[in-house]
Scaffold this motif. Structure first.
Motif, mmCIF file in Angstrom:
data_model
loop_
_atom_site.group_PDB
_atom_site.id
_atom_site.type_symbol
_atom_site.label_atom_id
_atom_site.label_comp_id
_atom_site.label_asym_id
_atom_site.label_seq_id
_atom_site.Cartn_x
_atom_site.Cartn_y
_atom_site.Cartn_z
ATOM 1 N N SER A 3 55.813 56.149 45.827
ATOM 2 C CA SER A 3 57.041 55.594 46.422
ATOM 3 C C SER A 3 57.980 56.710 46.852
ATOM 4 N N ALA A 4 58.640 56.472 48.012
ATOM 5 C CA ALA A 4 59.643 57.417 48.503
ATOM 6 C C ALA A 4 61.049 56.924 48.222
ATOM 7 N N GLN A 5 61.172 55.700 47.698
ATOM 8 C CA GLN A 5 62.494 55.128 47.472
ATOM 9 C C GLN A 5 62.787 54.923 45.993
ATOM 10 N N ALA A 6 61.846 54.331 45.253
ATOM 11 C CA ALA A 6 62.056 54.132 43.810
ATOM 12 C C ALA A 6 61.605 55.406 43.098
ATOM 13 N N VAL A 7 62.497 56.385 43.048
ATOM 14 C CA VAL A 7 62.109 57.725 42.601
ATOM 15 C C VAL A 7 62.755 58.135 41.287
ATOM 16 N N GLY A 8 63.600 57.307 40.716
ATOM 17 C CA GLY A 8 64.271 57.669 39.479
ATOM 18 C C GLY A 8 63.368 57.548 38.258
ATOM 19 N N ALA A 9 63.834 58.146 37.164
ATOM 20 C CA ALA A 9 63.053 58.080 35.918
ATOM 21 C C ALA A 9 62.868 56.645 35.466
ATOM 22 N N ALA A 10 63.914 55.823 35.637
ATOM 23 C CA ALA A 10 63.820 54.420 35.242
ATOM 24 C C ALA A 10 62.796 53.681 36.101
ATOM 25 N N ASP A 11 62.730 54.024 37.394
ATOM 26 C CA ASP A 11 61.746 53.399 38.281
ATOM 27 C C ASP A 11 60.331 53.742 37.835
ATOM 28 N N ALA A 15 59.343 54.702 34.869
ATOM 29 C CA ALA A 15 59.059 54.062 33.584
ATOM 30 C C ALA A 15 58.730 52.587 33.771
ATOM 31 N N GLN A 16 59.477 51.924 34.666
ATOM 32 C CA GLN A 16 59.225 50.506 34.902
ATOM 33 C C GLN A 16 57.842 50.293 35.524
ATOM 34 N N GLY A 17 57.460 51.170 36.437
ATOM 35 C CA GLY A 17 56.143 51.048 37.054
ATOM 36 C C GLY A 17 55.025 51.193 36.050
ATOM 37 N N LEU A 18 55.145 52.159 35.166
ATOM 38 C CA LEU A 18 54.109 52.360 34.154
ATOM 39 C C LEU A 18 54.079 51.208 33.167
ATOM 40 N N GLU A 19 55.240 50.670 32.824
ATOM 41 C CA GLU A 19 55.291 49.548 31.900
ATOM 42 C C GLU A 19 54.643 48.294 32.483
ATOM 43 N N HIS A 20 54.631 48.171 33.812
ATOM 44 C CA HIS A 20 54.013 47.017 34.455
ATOM 45 C C HIS A 20 52.509 47.198 34.634
ATOM 46 N N GLY A 21 51.958 48.266 34.129
ATOM 47 C CA GLY A 21 50.507 48.412 34.134
ATOM 48 C C GLY A 21 49.961 49.522 34.985
ATOM 49 N N ALA A 22 50.804 50.229 35.716
ATOM 50 C CA ALA A 22 50.302 51.320 36.555
ATOM 51 C C ALA A 22 49.729 52.429 35.684
ATOM 52 N N ASP A 23 48.759 53.128 36.254
ATOM 53 C CA ASP A 23 48.123 54.219 35.519
ATOM 54 C C ASP A 23 48.765 55.566 35.832
ATOM 55 N N ALA A 24 49.491 55.652 36.937
ATOM 56 C CA ALA A 24 50.200 56.890 37.281
ATOM 57 C C ALA A 24 51.277 56.550 38.302
ATOM 58 N N TYR A 25 52.220 57.481 38.482
ATOM 59 C CA TYR A 25 53.362 57.253 39.380
ATOM 60 C C TYR A 25 53.704 58.570 40.049
ATOM 61 N N LEU A 26 53.668 58.597 41.376
ATOM 62 C CA LEU A 26 54.030 59.784 42.130
ATOM 63 C C LEU A 26 55.191 59.461 43.070
ATOM 64 N N VAL A 27 56.015 60.466 43.318
ATOM 65 C CA VAL A 27 57.157 60.329 44.222
ATOM 66 C C VAL A 27 56.796 60.968 45.560
ATOM 67 N N ALA A 28 56.938 60.207 46.650
ATOM 68 C CA ALA A 28 56.666 60.718 47.984
ATOM 69 C C ALA A 28 57.902 61.444 48.531
ATOM 70 N N PRO A 29 57.718 62.458 49.384
ATOM 71 C CA PRO A 29 56.409 62.931 49.845
ATOM 72 C C PRO A 29 55.718 63.766 48.769
ATOM 73 N N VAL A 30 54.405 63.700 48.754
ATOM 74 C CA VAL A 30 53.637 64.424 47.762
ATOM 75 C C VAL A 30 52.700 65.388 48.468
ATOM 76 N N ASP A 31 52.498 66.550 47.900
ATOM 77 C CA ASP A 31 51.591 67.542 48.472
ATOM 78 C C ASP A 31 50.176 66.968 48.525
ATOM 79 N N PRO A 32 49.481 67.111 49.661
ATOM 80 C CA PRO A 32 48.129 66.544 49.771
ATOM 81 C C PRO A 32 47.187 67.002 48.655
ATOM 82 N N GLU A 33 47.240 68.283 48.304
ATOM 83 C CA GLU A 33 46.358 68.772 47.243
ATOM 84 C C GLU A 33 46.671 68.102 45.909
ATOM 85 N N GLU A 34 47.984 67.924 45.648
ATOM 86 C CA GLU A 34 48.365 67.263 44.409
ATOM 87 C C GLU A 34 47.896 65.813 44.397
ATOM 88 N N LEU A 35 48.003 65.138 45.546
ATOM 89 C CA LEU A 35 47.557 63.742 45.630
ATOM 90 C C LEU A 35 46.064 63.630 45.355
#
Length: 487
Positions: free
Chosen positions: A85-93, A95-115
């Motif tokens: 996500s490029a918009q929901a980038v805060g720590a609370a965002d 945490a909420q994503g992981l609590e809903h079942g996501a396995d990882a969370y990245l903030v866009a833009p992200v380096d292609p190699e890192e992705l």
């Protein structure tokens, strides 16, 4: 044939961002599908989807809700979810994503190699979880088969933990005594003894097995719906890694009647041990390989360790059953002859003993031609049993000597050790399955497997048309001599 490329579903309502991400992943060798809405995502995702890269904010529903539905559906619950996500980038965002079942969370833009690295890491996690899941299912299946087999056994079988608490008793236990039956799982041996004082000698034998770690045998007379019944029992303790007894399996035999049932029981136990041991070995090796590969999460490590612990416990139980069956069968052991070299077998046993006993001196002398028509695997058992025996019953500072000589018509193997000699009265019974003679000081503190090991050794040698003899004196030490016709 190479494995198909992992399938990744790239979900983003922004066409430019979705294109860039899909392009990076395609160049990295992944199969990429695309979706722009939550509903489209739920339609496209299926059992083949390995990973969903999911934008948090979609036009028709929240990415968090899409993730929740993916994880809740039997069809897609094993798919990994990476929020990008490029918009929901805060720590609370995050945490909420992981609590809903996501396995990882990245903030866009992200380096292609890192992705790409993050995707590879998640897919490794998915593969490991699948392997662990398969192994866990196999363990449960083997455990179910073991429980089923023990429950269906014709003779009484009871299993106690290290504290003497009854944790399993098969149907034959109850059937043998009818309304006098008191063996109910969950009861301690003291409670059973109070309910039925006739169990006193049986209870003492159980306590001795727990305390000494030695196999206990005896007879007991008990009341039943058909009058007094006489039972012969064997209690086999199973020690854990620390040497403490963790379980005792008690097997019984009604010697008042049904003596002919013994052959069936022993054949049954032999098949049980063989059919369960091979898949358990494969299971343990697979779990150990997972551990050696590393890069596992704490959750995966717990699952893998649980598999190994359960497999080890089952192996100890199977070994007790298999040893008991082999000691009773008495029909000889089958051999499969092929051209082999006895000297190679002996060298392998010596190298193994040196590796497992680095502080012991094991010497080997070979002369002549060691080739013949024998069963190499069975000969490994013979040499291994004799070398283990020699190391066990000789002073730590003394050497164990092996000599193998190829004569014209036969090969001769000798295994020699110093130390306390075998008492003369024990020699005639040394190769019996269950020796009736009293135990010597030489055997104190040693598991009852000694008698079984020598019994199996003689059976293998006999099956080859050979002989095994032992001489033991104070001055010359103990020497086992095996003679094998070349076949």
């Amino acid at each position: 044939m190479p494995s198909p490329a992992p399938i990744i579903l790239n979900v983003n309502d922004d066409l430019a961002s979705r294109y860039v991400t899909s392009r990076v992943l395609s160049l990295a060798g992944f199969q990429v599908l695309e979706a722009g809405t939550g509903s489209e995502t739920l339609t496209l995702a299926n059992e083949s989807t390995d990973l969903v890269i999911l934008d948090v904010r979609l036009p028709d529903m929240s990415g968090l809700e899409v993730c929740r539905r993916l994880k809740a559906s039997p069809r897609t619950r094993n798919a990994l979810v990476l929020h990008l996500s490029a918009q929901a980038v805060g720590a609370a965002d995050r945490a909420q994503g992981l609590e809903h079942g996501a396995d990882a969370y990245l903030v866009a833009p992200v380096d292609p190699e890192e992705l790409v690295a993050q995707v590879h890491a998640l897919l490794r996690l998915r593969r490991a979880e699948r392997e662990v899941r398969v192994l866990s299912d196999q363990v449960q299946q083997q455990r179910r088969l073991l429980d089923l087999a023990m429950s269906a056994a014709a003779d009484p079988i009871a299993l106690y933990d290290g504290d003497g608490l009854l944790i399993f008793a098969n149907q034959a236990v109850a059937a043998s005594r009818g309304s006098h039956h008191v063996h109910v799982p969950g009861r301690s041996m003291d409670a059973l003894r109070q309910q039925d004082p006739q169990l006193e000698p049986y209870a003492k034998a159980l306590e001795a097995a727990r305390r000494t770690g030695q196999v206990q045998r005896g007879q007991v007379t008990l009341s039943s719906d058909h009058g007094p019944r006489h039972f012969e029992y064997t209690m086999s303790p199973a020690a854990g890694p620390t040497g403490a007894v963790e379980a005792v399996i008690a097997t019984g035999r009604d010697i008042t009647e049904l003596r002919n049932a013994e052959d069936f029981r022993e054949q049954f136990l032999g098949i049980l041990g063989h059919d369960l041991r091979n898949p358990l070995n494969a299971l343990s090796m697979s779990a150990q390989q997972l551990q050696r590969q590393g890069e596992m999460t704490d959750r995966q490590k717990v699952f893998t360790e649980r598999i190994l612990t359960s497999a080890d416990r089952m192996e100890r139980m199977i070994r007790q059953l298999l040893d008991f069956a082999r000691a009773r069968l008495g029909a000889g052991l089958p051999v499969v002859r092929s051209r082999c070299d006895l000297f190679d077998v002996v060298r392998g046993a010596v190298e193994e003993s040196r590796a497992s006993h680095p502080h012991r001196e094991v010497m080997l002398d070979v002369r002549g031609d060691g080739r013949g028509a024998w069963d190499a695997d069975r000969l490994e058992q013979v040499v291994g049993n004799l070398v283990s025996n020699a190391l066990k019953f000789s002073p730590p500072e003394s050497p164990v000597r092996l000599s193998a000589e190829g004569l014209e018509q036969e090969a001769v193997l000798r295994v020699h050790n110093l130390g306390t000699p075998i008492p003369p009265e024990q020699l005639p019974h040394l190769f019996a399955a269950w020796r009736r003679a009293g135990r010597s000081d030489r055997e104190q503190g040693v598991s009852a497997g000694l008698g079984l090991g020598l019994y199996i050794t003689e059976q293998i040698v006999r099956a080859h048309g050979g002989s095994v003899q032992v001489s033991s004196t104070e001055t010359r030490g103990t020497t086992f001599t095996v003679r094998l016709p070349r076949g």
